[in-house]
Design a protein around this motif. Structure first.
Motif, PDB file in Angstrom:
ATOM      1  N   PRO A   1     -10.411 -37.178   1.423  1.00 28.46           N
ATOM      2  CA  PRO A   1     -10.617 -36.362   0.222  1.00 28.46           C
ATOM      3  C   PRO A   1     -11.425 -35.100   0.486  1.00 28.46           C
ATOM      4  CG  PRO A   1     -11.782 -38.457   0.048  1.00 28.46           C
ATOM      5  CD  PRO A   1     -10.863 -38.572   1.209  1.00 28.46           C
ATOM      6  N   GLN A   2     -12.412 -35.169   1.366  1.00 27.73           N
ATOM      7  CA  GLN A   2     -13.162 -33.953   1.704  1.00 27.73           C
ATOM      8  C   GLN A   2     -12.241 -32.915   2.336  1.00 27.73           C
ATOM      9  OE1 GLN A   2     -16.202 -35.615   4.203  1.00 27.73           O
ATOM     10  NE2 GLN A   2     -17.661 -35.875   2.520  1.00 27.73           N
ATOM     11  N   MET A   3     -11.378 -33.342   3.248  1.00 28.32           N
ATOM     12  CA  MET A   3     -10.462 -32.395   3.879  1.00 28.32           C
ATOM     13  C   MET A   3      -9.471 -31.834   2.874  1.00 28.32           C
ATOM     14  SD  MET A   3      -7.811 -32.771   7.113  1.00 28.32           S
ATOM     15  CE  MET A   3      -6.458 -33.483   6.132  1.00 28.32           C
ATOM     16  N   ALA A   4      -8.985 -32.677   1.953  1.00 30.41           N
ATOM     17  CA  ALA A   4      -8.027 -32.206   0.961  1.00 30.41           C
ATOM     18  C   ALA A   4      -8.636 -31.133   0.068  1.00 30.41           C
ATOM     19  CB  ALA A   4      -7.526 -33.383   0.126  1.00 30.41           C
ATOM     20  N   LEU A   5      -9.880 -31.320  -0.329  1.00 30.80           N
ATOM     21  CA  LEU A   5     -10.561 -30.310  -1.137  1.00 30.80           C
ATOM     22  C   LEU A   5     -10.814 -29.050  -0.316  1.00 30.80           C
ATOM     23  CD1 LEU A   5     -13.178 -32.572  -2.949  1.00 30.80           C
ATOM     24  CD2 LEU A   5     -11.012 -31.740  -3.863  1.00 30.80           C
ATOM     25  N   ALA A   6     -11.245 -29.226   0.917  1.00 30.29           N
ATOM     26  CA  ALA A   6     -11.496 -28.084   1.795  1.00 30.29           C
ATOM     27  C   ALA A   6     -10.224 -27.295   2.032  1.00 30.29           C
ATOM     28  CB  ALA A   6     -12.080 -28.565   3.123  1.00 30.29           C
ATOM     29  N   TRP A   7      -9.085 -27.986   2.108  1.00 30.57           N
ATOM     30  CA  TRP A   7      -7.800 -27.309   2.324  1.00 30.57           C
ATOM     31  C   TRP A   7      -7.493 -26.357   1.170  1.00 30.57           C
ATOM     32  CZ3 TRP A   7      -3.141 -26.855  -0.152  1.00 30.57           C
ATOM     33  CH2 TRP A   7      -2.075 -26.370   0.604  1.00 30.57           C
ATOM     34  N   ASP A   8      -7.757 -26.771  -0.059  1.00 30.92           N
ATOM     35  CA  ASP A   8      -7.599 -25.862  -1.198  1.00 30.92           C
ATOM     36  C   ASP A   8      -8.575 -24.691  -1.099  1.00 30.92           C
ATOM     37  OD1 ASP A   8      -5.611 -27.379  -2.335  1.00 30.92           O
ATOM     38  OD2 ASP A   8      -6.660 -27.751  -4.218  1.00 30.92           O
ATOM     39  N   LEU A   9      -9.825 -24.991  -0.781  1.00 28.95           N
ATOM     40  CA  LEU A   9     -10.883 -23.981  -0.825  1.00 28.95           C
ATOM     41  C   LEU A   9     -10.829 -22.999   0.337  1.00 28.95           C
ATOM     42  CD1 LEU A   9     -13.833 -26.285  -1.924  1.00 28.95           C
ATOM     43  CD2 LEU A   9     -12.796 -24.455  -3.289  1.00 28.95           C
ATOM     44  N   LYS A  10      -9.982 -23.247   1.312  1.00 29.07           N
ATOM     45  CA  LYS A  10      -9.914 -22.357   2.480  1.00 29.07           C
ATOM     46  C   LYS A  10      -9.402 -20.969   2.113  1.00 29.07           C
ATOM     47  CE  LYS A  10      -5.155 -23.397   3.962  1.00 29.07           C
ATOM     48  NZ  LYS A  10      -4.738 -23.797   2.612  1.00 29.07           N
ATOM     49  N   ASP A  11      -8.667 -20.846   1.012  1.00 28.29           N
ATOM     50  CA  ASP A  11      -8.001 -19.595   0.655  1.00 28.29           C
ATOM     51  C   ASP A  11      -8.854 -18.769  -0.293  1.00 28.29           C
ATOM     52  OD1 ASP A  11      -5.725 -20.231   2.159  1.00 28.29           O
ATOM     53  OD2 ASP A  11      -4.929 -21.446   0.521  1.00 28.29           O
ATOM     54  N   GLN A  12      -8.856 -17.463  -0.088  1.00 27.69           N
ATOM     55  CA  GLN A  12      -9.657 -16.562  -0.899  1.00 27.69           C
ATOM     56  C   GLN A  12      -9.258 -16.606  -2.373  1.00 27.69           C
ATOM     57  OE1 GLN A  12     -12.369 -14.909  -0.120  1.00 27.69           O
ATOM     58  NE2 GLN A  12     -12.533 -14.080  -2.179  1.00 27.69           N
ATOM     59  N   GLU A  13      -7.981 -16.868  -2.651  1.00 25.92           N
ATOM     60  CA  GLU A  13      -7.510 -16.871  -4.036  1.00 25.92           C
ATOM     61  C   GLU A  13      -8.097 -18.002  -4.863  1.00 25.92           C
ATOM     62  OE1 GLU A  13      -3.896 -15.638  -1.453  1.00 25.92           O
ATOM     63  OE2 GLU A  13      -5.598 -17.021  -1.337  1.00 25.92           O
ATOM     64  N   ILE A  14      -8.537 -19.070  -4.198  1.00 23.55           N
ATOM     65  CA  ILE A  14      -8.996 -20.265  -4.901  1.00 23.55           C
ATOM     66  C   ILE A  14     -10.487 -20.151  -5.202  1.00 23.55           C
ATOM     67  CG2 ILE A  14      -9.134 -22.766  -4.874  1.00 23.55           C
ATOM     68  CD1 ILE A  14      -6.254 -21.552  -4.793  1.00 23.55           C
ATOM     69  N   THR A  15     -10.834 -20.226  -6.475  1.00 17.57           N
ATOM     70  CA  THR A  15     -12.233 -20.167  -6.889  1.00 17.57           C
ATOM     71  C   THR A  15     -12.903 -21.527  -6.808  1.00 17.57           C
ATOM     72  OG1 THR A  15     -11.711 -18.377  -8.447  1.00 17.57           O
ATOM     73  CG2 THR A  15     -13.791 -19.547  -8.771  1.00 17.57           C
ATOM     74  N   SER A  16     -12.218 -22.557  -7.328  1.00 23.67           N
ATOM     75  CA  SER A  16     -12.849 -23.867  -7.468  1.00 23.67           C
ATOM     76  C   SER A  16     -11.783 -24.946  -7.458  1.00 23.67           C
ATOM     77  CB  SER A  16     -13.643 -23.928  -8.790  1.00 23.67           C
ATOM     78  OG  SER A  16     -14.310 -25.167  -8.956  1.00 23.67           O
ATOM     79  N   VAL A  17     -12.205 -26.159  -7.141  1.00 24.89           N
ATOM     80  CA  VAL A  17     -11.333 -27.326  -7.261  1.00 24.89           C
ATOM     81  C   VAL A  17     -11.938 -28.268  -8.289  1.00 24.89           C
ATOM     82  CG1 VAL A  17     -10.311 -27.228  -4.965  1.00 24.89           C
ATOM     83  CG2 VAL A  17     -12.482 -28.423  -5.277  1.00 24.89           C
ATOM     84  N   LEU A  18     -11.083 -28.855  -9.112  1.00 20.45           N
ATOM     85  CA  LEU A  18     -11.517 -29.801 -10.128  1.00 20.45           C
ATOM     86  C   LEU A  18     -11.384 -31.220  -9.587  1.00 20.45           C
ATOM     87  CD1 LEU A  18      -9.914 -28.320 -13.340  1.00 20.45           C
ATOM     88  CD2 LEU A  18     -12.326 -28.957 -13.103  1.00 20.45           C
ATOM     89  N   ILE A  19     -12.486 -31.917  -9.551  1.00 19.28           N
ATOM     90  CA  ILE A  19     -12.437 -33.310  -9.125  1.00 19.28           C
ATOM     91  C   ILE A  19     -12.583 -34.205 -10.345  1.00 19.28           C
ATOM     92  CG2 ILE A  19     -13.353 -32.811  -6.837  1.00 19.28           C
ATOM     93  CD1 ILE A  19     -16.062 -34.011  -7.861  1.00 19.28           C
ATOM     94  N   GLY A  20     -11.963 -35.371 -10.273  1.00 14.28           N
ATOM     95  CA  GLY A  20     -12.248 -36.433 -11.208  1.00 14.28           C
ATOM     96  C   GLY A  20     -13.020 -37.499 -10.451  1.00 14.28           C
ATOM     97  N   ALA A  21     -13.774 -38.292 -11.147  1.00 11.93           N
ATOM     98  CA  ALA A  21     -14.549 -39.338 -10.462  1.00 11.93           C
ATOM     99  C   ALA A  21     -14.735 -40.520 -11.393  1.00 11.93           C
ATOM    100  CB  ALA A  21     -15.908 -38.795 -10.027  1.00 11.93           C
ATOM    101  N   SER A  22     -14.721 -41.706 -10.812  1.00 14.21           N
ATOM    102  CA  SER A  22     -15.045 -42.913 -11.563  1.00 14.21           C
ATOM    103  C   SER A  22     -16.408 -43.455 -11.165  1.00 14.21           C
ATOM    104  CB  SER A  22     -13.973 -43.982 -11.335  1.00 14.21           C
ATOM    105  OG  SER A  22     -13.848 -44.294  -9.954  1.00 14.21           O
TER     106      SER A  22
END
Length: 348
Positions: free
Chosen positions: A285-306
């Motif tokens: 999951p850390q890598m998956a979030l980092a993969w989104d955040l690697k790009d300049q166009e992406i401001t933030s990622v929304l996580i859900g958590a239990s």
């Protein structure tokens, strides 16, 4: 000052602000690179004490943005109600440190005025949302999905009226493709409306915004992107590698991720992705979030958590968002094996 004594260990919430907060496109607003979505785990069937711990853990570790919608639950409206009760009792003193967003666009109430993108629906829905949350305004209000029938001019002018009324500081769009986003932004620029952000699904296993032009347009226009389902509804969380746990989303809910989605081909691909993450010193999951955040166009990622521990783990994704060309090629090959071949021109 922190919300509960339990989280005083999180002293220095903003010590790494330069690394953890990012400007939304070309606007003046900054969001944390990891934001907390209340799509799941905040409905009428969920535990209120756990909701509190999720919100407190997030805020005390620097997550200042909480994302809702009028229909989050289930039942519709209950996520806003639960957030509002907790906010009123425990978080109101921190209002100026918090970004609250909500949306309207999906079916919320019966009859012809409780859906889509009319002025009637959007303004009425936001009034209801503010009442449920006990707020005077939200920081960002989104139109939640494209409306094939209502003229886009009506929708954007309704958002403009909402901002001018003081009920929202900024507005956004969600689930728009590149073409419709460009139409919306053209009108917004003409009337000086702060339409600053797109919210769209994006993950290693879902490249729709690359294919429909949204990501490219956002980068060109200066509109931020915040990604929902960055873990592909939990498939990139590692929890399904050894079967379907009793406390998983598939077992508890099943509205958005089904047991049939967890097939052997996907499990093999997910295991290969987990192996790459391990080489990088990250969880999947850390890598998956980092993969989104690697790009300049992406401001933030929304996580859900239990669980609060999931929030703390996911925040660590921001510590390594740099990928080698070989890692990106390998990730694309693995994703393509279950998604179909990826267009090599999608980043152009």
């Amino acid at each position: 000052m922190y919300i509960t004594d339990e989280y005083k260990a999180a002293e220095g919430r903003y010590d790494n602000a330069a690394d953890f907060y990012k400007r939304v496109g070309r606007s003046g607003l900054k969001l944390p690179k990891v934001s907390l979505g209340l799509w799941h785990n905040f409905g009428s069937k969920d535990n209120v004490d756990n909701m509190k711990q999720l919100l407190f853990t997030a805020f005390d570790h620097g997550i200042t943005h909480f994302d809702l919608a009028n229909n989050y639950g289930p039942a519709n409206g209950t996520a806003e109600e639960n957030f509002g009760h907790i906010f009123a009792k425990n978080m109101r003193a921190y209002r100026d440190e918090i970004i609250v967003s909500t949306k309207a666009g999906y079916t919320m109430w019966d009859g012809p005025y409780g859906d889509w993108g009319s002025r009637k629906y959007l303004i009425a829905s936001l009034d209801q949302s503010l009442m449920r949350m006990g707020l005077d305004y939200v920081d960002i209000f989104y139109h939640h999905r494209m409306d094939p029938e209502t003229p886009i001019e009506e929708t954007i002018l309704a958002l403009d009226q909402i901002v001018r009324s003081g009920k929202a500081l900024y507005v956004g769009i969600s689930n728009y493709n590149g073409e419709r986003a460009a139409e919306a932004m053209k009108i917004a620029k003409e009337i000086h409306l702060p339409l600053i952000i797109n919210q769209n699904r994006y993950s290693i296993l879902d490249r729709t915004i690359e294919e429909n032009g949204l990501k490219k347009y956002a980068g060109e226009s200066g509109m931020g992107i915040i990604c929902f389902s960055p873990l592909a509804q939990g498939m990139l969380s590692e929890k399904y590698l050894h079967g379907i746990p009793d406390d998983s989303r598939v077992a508890r809910d099943g509205r958005f991720l089904h047991a049939s989605d967890i097939n052997p081909e996907k499990l093999e691909a997910i295991q290969k992705l987990a192996d790459i993450a391990k080489r990088r010193g990250q969880t999947l999951p850390q890598m998956a979030l980092a993969w989104d955040l690697k790009d300049q166009e992406i401001t933030s990622v929304l996580i859900g958590a239990s669980k609060p521990s999931q929030i703390i783990e996911n925040i660590s994704a921001v510590e390594n968002t740099v990928f080698t060309d070989e890692e990106l090629r390998e990730i694309d090959e693995i994703a393509g094996s279950v998604m179909g071949k990826l267009d090599p021109r999608r980043h152009v």
